[in-house]
Design a protein around this motif. Structure first.
Motif, PDB file in Angstrom:
ATOM      1  N   LEU A  34      23.081  30.360  21.574  1.00 50.49           N
ATOM      2  CA  LEU A  34      23.521  31.437  20.701  1.00 50.49           C
ATOM      3  C   LEU A  34      23.059  32.813  21.180  1.00 50.49           C
ATOM      4  O   LEU A  34      23.838  33.765  21.182  1.00 50.49           O
ATOM      5  CB  LEU A  34      23.015  31.192  19.277  1.00 50.49           C
ATOM      6  CG  LEU A  34      23.674  30.003  18.552  1.00 50.49           C
ATOM      7  CD1 LEU A  34      22.954  29.702  17.250  1.00 50.49           C
ATOM      8  CD2 LEU A  34      25.150  30.293  18.270  1.00 50.49           C
ATOM      9  N   CYS A  35      21.786  32.937  21.599  1.00 47.88           N
ATOM     10  CA  CYS A  35      21.287  34.245  22.024  1.00 47.88           C
ATOM     11  C   CYS A  35      21.233  34.383  23.538  1.00 47.88           C
ATOM     12  O   CYS A  35      21.081  35.499  24.052  1.00 47.88           O
ATOM     13  CB  CYS A  35      19.916  34.516  21.429  1.00 47.88           C
ATOM     14  SG  CYS A  35      18.601  33.493  22.109  1.00 47.88           S
ATOM     15  N   GLY A  36      21.313  33.257  24.263  1.00 46.81           N
ATOM     16  CA  GLY A  36      21.326  33.306  25.718  1.00 46.81           C
ATOM     17  C   GLY A  36      19.960  33.527  26.342  1.00 46.81           C
ATOM     18  O   GLY A  36      19.867  33.747  27.549  1.00 46.81           O
ATOM     19  N   ARG A  37      18.841  33.467  25.541  1.00 47.55           N
ATOM     20  CA  ARG A  37      17.499  33.703  26.085  1.00 47.55           C
ATOM     21  C   ARG A  37      16.766  32.384  26.296  1.00 47.55           C
ATOM     22  O   ARG A  37      17.017  31.392  25.602  1.00 47.55           O
ATOM     23  CB  ARG A  37      16.677  34.586  25.148  1.00 47.55           C
ATOM     24  CG  ARG A  37      17.269  35.973  24.953  1.00 47.55           C
ATOM     25  CD  ARG A  37      16.232  36.916  24.395  1.00 47.55           C
ATOM     26  NE  ARG A  37      16.772  38.242  24.128  1.00 47.55           N
ATOM     27  CZ  ARG A  37      16.044  39.299  23.839  1.00 47.55           C
ATOM     28  NH1 ARG A  37      14.729  39.190  23.779  1.00 47.55           N
ATOM     29  NH2 ARG A  37      16.603  40.475  23.609  1.00 47.55           N
ATOM     30  N   THR A  38      15.836  32.419  27.249  1.00 48.96           N
ATOM     31  CA  THR A  38      15.027  31.231  27.537  1.00 48.96           C
ATOM     32  C   THR A  38      13.657  31.295  26.866  1.00 48.96           C
ATOM     33  O   THR A  38      12.842  30.387  27.055  1.00 48.96           O
ATOM     34  CB  THR A  38      14.831  31.091  29.057  1.00 48.96           C
ATOM     35  OG1 THR A  38      14.178  32.266  29.550  1.00 48.96           O
ATOM     36  CG2 THR A  38      16.173  30.920  29.759  1.00 48.96           C
ATOM     37  N   ASP A  39      13.381  32.351  26.108  1.00 44.57           N
ATOM     38  CA  ASP A  39      12.063  32.522  25.483  1.00 44.57           C
ATOM     39  C   ASP A  39      11.751  31.344  24.557  1.00 44.57           C
ATOM     40  O   ASP A  39      12.616  30.873  23.808  1.00 44.57           O
ATOM     41  CB  ASP A  39      12.014  33.810  24.664  1.00 44.57           C
ATOM     42  CG  ASP A  39      12.339  35.035  25.510  1.00 44.57           C
ATOM     43  OD1 ASP A  39      13.393  35.017  26.170  1.00 44.57           O
ATOM     44  OD2 ASP A  39      11.545  35.991  25.491  1.00 44.57           O
ATOM     45  N   ASP A  40      10.497  30.894  24.617  1.00 40.12           N
ATOM     46  CA  ASP A  40      10.040  29.827  23.730  1.00 40.12           C
ATOM     47  C   ASP A  40       8.869  30.360  22.907  1.00 40.12           C
ATOM     48  O   ASP A  40       7.706  30.207  23.266  1.00 40.12           O
ATOM     49  CB  ASP A  40       9.619  28.598  24.547  1.00 40.12           C
ATOM     50  CG  ASP A  40       9.307  27.408  23.645  1.00 40.12           C
ATOM     51  OD1 ASP A  40       9.522  27.524  22.421  1.00 40.12           O
ATOM     52  OD2 ASP A  40       8.832  26.378  24.166  1.00 40.12           O
TER      53      ASP A  40
END
Length: 730
Positions: free
Chosen positions: A3-9
């Motif tokens: 949905l947001c396209g980020r890899t942040d965890d």
């Protein structure tokens, strides 16, 4: 994330990042919750927490057509719900741009222009205060990063602090940190975009988090533990059973280490006692406990079996005094004796009306019980004293210097038995009786300390500030001498002020001095002038006159209202009485730690206050009568020897004798006062077929002659005591 396209965890910001290999799907939980075109149409165990996989793919396709108004990339699945607002954005982009996401009801989202704001009144001061979570400063401004409590006027938070608190506490424990309000607080925080997860608190979910609470604390924390088997040894139903603090339960003591007679007796640790002292509740609680104890004792006395009846006699007769004497041991009494007891050879009776009707001070009567408690405590401390002796050569004309020299000699130890040799500069003559010499030495030493430059004040004394004494460590030596005097049978000081005693027991930070504690007349007058100023102008004028003193005390500050004088007076008193003598006080405390005296003072403050803050009770016929245990045989009553002893005490007290009660005590024990620790051995009286009285100071025994008349008894007593003491003085 699809949905947001980020890899942040980052679970705290974006929720859990979940990957489903079978669906080739990775998504942030918050991105899924806040997406505008998807709802939970399945059960909790279907898809992703109720979001069906097919619905998620449809939402991804829908968002792929929308551009983010913040990062300008496709995939913006979240839209502002404000009417006519067409802004769309990714969840991480919305956080960065300070959008608000409401994790409730329809999971609405508001852009940076239409987001809800908290109302600030114009009267609220624009200042800074502490965030009640992280304790850092937070400015009172209507900005995104600052939140105000809806239930408390003075509660302000950082948004980030509140969010971390909510994630940790969960819906059941998240509430206002100031007033503990839950419903109103949670409703406002949800409106302002704080996510409160529907879960238990993190500390409740930790496995075996409360395992330690199942274990009872069993450790003796007293500084001087008497148990030879160690501090962790606990033997139930014995004096080595560990008693825990009745308030916190996290400190303990062996019953014997704190002089507790039974497990039912309450005990408080030093930390809890200092808290009570600071709040002012400790002394009130002690007074209530003492009152309860007195009531209990009174009830017990009423329930005791009354003494056998005796023939009616005149109130002033010597026999009336004798029959009501508290300490008479009768042996082999004849059947016709009025002192006969059916089941015991020891008889305890009430005091004579003649004595009890004396004008005794009510204060001293209340001090008798705590003084008996101190006596028992000091006897326990005396166990440390060994048979090895230390000899002190004392010059009575220069008591302080010779005492200081003796206490500082290399072989001196407080745990050694002390022998005192008095000498003068001319003939080096020495007294014969070691016990009498020691008692006299400690009496002179305490009298010198009372009048020395180390203390100031009239009756109740505080420590003074003597820089030379600090340099020579004399305050430490004074505390050490007082501790040694108490344990080795010397007199108690009796001149401590309540303020000095409280500083020693509870710590100076918990004590509030009074104007009476100021010994300097000029300083007292200055403080009194400020205290009783009746107008702001007179107050400011007084402050100008004592500007130098206020500067030295660190109390110089602008005064804008008359009520400011109260705090100013308290600060001046605190400086002059306590803060100014910080070094002497700490040195004095270290000296009192000798033989464990200070520790016992802190454990039993009411008991030690009775001997350190109050003068000893003056000798009377009653106290001397209580002091001696009379051993007699059946023929004593026939010659009325015991009657004569009691009658003689009354004559001495009323001034109808050439000797005093102090002379009698000195004749028997070598000491003219009753030590706080008591006499060892306890004084006794024997009636024998001898010509004159004999005072056996080794046994503290008074051997009295049996005479036919009272006048013969009195003449022999006065002749022997007067001549013996006169020879000793010469």
């Amino acid at each position: 994330c699809v949905l947001c396209g980020r890899t942040d965890d980052c679970p705290e910001k974006y929720g859990d990042k979940r990957t489903y290999v079978e669906y080739n799907l990775t998504v942030h939980y918050y991105c899924l919750l806040m997406s505008s075109g998807i709802w939970q149409r399945g059960e909790e165990d279907e898809g992703v927490d109720g979001f069906l996989i097919t619905d998620i793919r449809k939402e991804v396709n829908r968002a792929a057509k929308l551009k983010c108004n913040i990062c300008k990339k496709k995939g913006a699945s979240i839209g502002c719900v404000a009417p006519k607002c067409k802004r769309s954005y990714h969840f991480p982009c919305g956080l960065q741009r300070e959008c608000i996401f409401q994790f409730m009801e329809d999971f609405r989202s508001y852009c940076w222009e239409h987001r809800p704001v908290q109302k600030f009144t114009d009267k609220e001061p624009r200042e800074s205060s502490q965030c009640t979570i992280c304790l850092d400063l937070v400015e009172h401004l209507p900005v995104y990063t600052v939140l105000k409590s809806p239930c408390c006027k003075n509660a302000w938070f950082h948004r980030e602090c509140l969010q971390y608190q909510a994630l940790s506490a969960g819906i059941f424990f998240f509430r206002c940190t100031v007033c503990n309000n839950k419903d109103k607080f949670q409703k406002e925080m949800l409106r302002m975009g704080i996510h409160i997860p529907e879960k238990d608190a993190s500390w409740e979910l930790e496995e075996n988090a409360y395992q330690d609470l199942l274990h009872c604390y069993q450790h003796c924390d007293v500084k001087r533990c008497l148990c030879k088997k160690g501090r962790d040894y606990n033997e139930p139903d014995s004096k080595w059973e560990i008693k825990r603090c009745q308030y916190c339960g996290s400190r303990g003591t062996h019953l014997a280490c704190s002089s507790l007679k039974s497990w039912e007796q309450n005990w408080e640790c030093m930390e809890c006692r200092s808290i009570f002292a600071k709040s002012g509740k400790y002394s009130k609680r002690k007074k209530r406990a003492l009152a309860t104890s007195e009531n209990t004792n009174a009830t017990t006395c009423l329930l005791e079996e009354p003494p056998p009846k005796s023939p009616r006699q005149a109130s002033g007769s010597p026999r009336n005094f004798l029959l009501q004497s508290p300490k008479i041991m009768c042996q082999n009494l004849s059947p016709c004796s009025h002192l006969e007891l059916p089941a015991s050879n020891r008889m305890t009776m009430s005091l004579s009306p003649v004595v009890s009707n004396r004008n005794w001070s009510l204060t001293h009567k209340h001090l008798r019980a705590p003084r008996r408690e101190v006596c028992n405590i000091l006897k326990e401390l005396k166990v440390q004293v060994k048979t090895k002796t230390t000899r002190l050569n004392i010059n009575a004309e220069n008591i302080w210097s010779s005492a200081l020299k003796g206490f500082r000699q290399r072989n001196f130890s407080p745990t050694n038995t002390i022998e005192v040799n008095f000498s003068n500069c001319k003939n080096r003559s020495k007294t014969n009786n070691s016990a009498a010499s020691k008692h006299h030495f400690f009496q002179l030493l305490m009298l010198h300390l009372q009048n020395s430059s180390l203390f100031e004040g009239s009756s109740g004394k505080n420590l003074s500030l003597d820089f030379q004494a600090v340099k020579e460590n004399l305050y430490f030596e004074a505390g050490k001498m007082i501790a040694v005097s108490l344990v080795h049978g010397g007199p108690s000081p009796g001149f401590f002020s309540k303020t000095l005693f409280d500083c020693l027991v509870y710590g100076p930070e918990n004590v509030k001095p009074a104007l009476e504690d100021v010994a300097d007349v000029d300083v007292a007058q200055t403080i009194r002038t400020i205290k009783y100023a009746n107008s702001l102008s007179s107050l400011q004028s007084s402050l100008q006159d004592c500007c130098e003193f206020l500067t030295a005390a660190g109390c110089l500050r602008p005064v804008t209202a008359l009520c400011d004088k109260n705090m100013l007076v308290n600060d001046m008193l605190s400086y002059h009485v306590i803060k100014r003598i910080t070094l002497p006080l700490e040195s004095f405390r270290q000296g009192l730690k000798t033989l464990g005296i200070l520790e016992k003072m802190q454990m039993h403050p009411d008991a030690f206050s009775s001997i350190l803050c109050h003068k000893p009770e003056r000798l009377s016929a009653e106290t001397v009568c209580d002091l001696f245990t009379i051993h007699s045989s059946s023929d004593v009553n026939k010659v009325e020897g015991a009657d004569f002893w009691m009658g003689y005490l009354q004559d001495v007290e009323s001034g109808e004798s050439v000797v005093t009660l102090e002379d009698i005590l000195l004749f028997v024990t070598g000491c003219c006062y009753i030590p706080s620790i008591g006499f060892d051995p306890e004084p006794t009286i024997k009636f024998l077929r001898i010509r004159y009285p004999i005072g056996n100071r080794l046994l503290n025994c008074l051997e009295l002659p049996i005479t036919k008349t009272y006048q013969q008894f009195k003449n022999k007593m006065e002749l022997t005591i007067r001549n013996t003491l006169r020879v000793e003085r010469e």
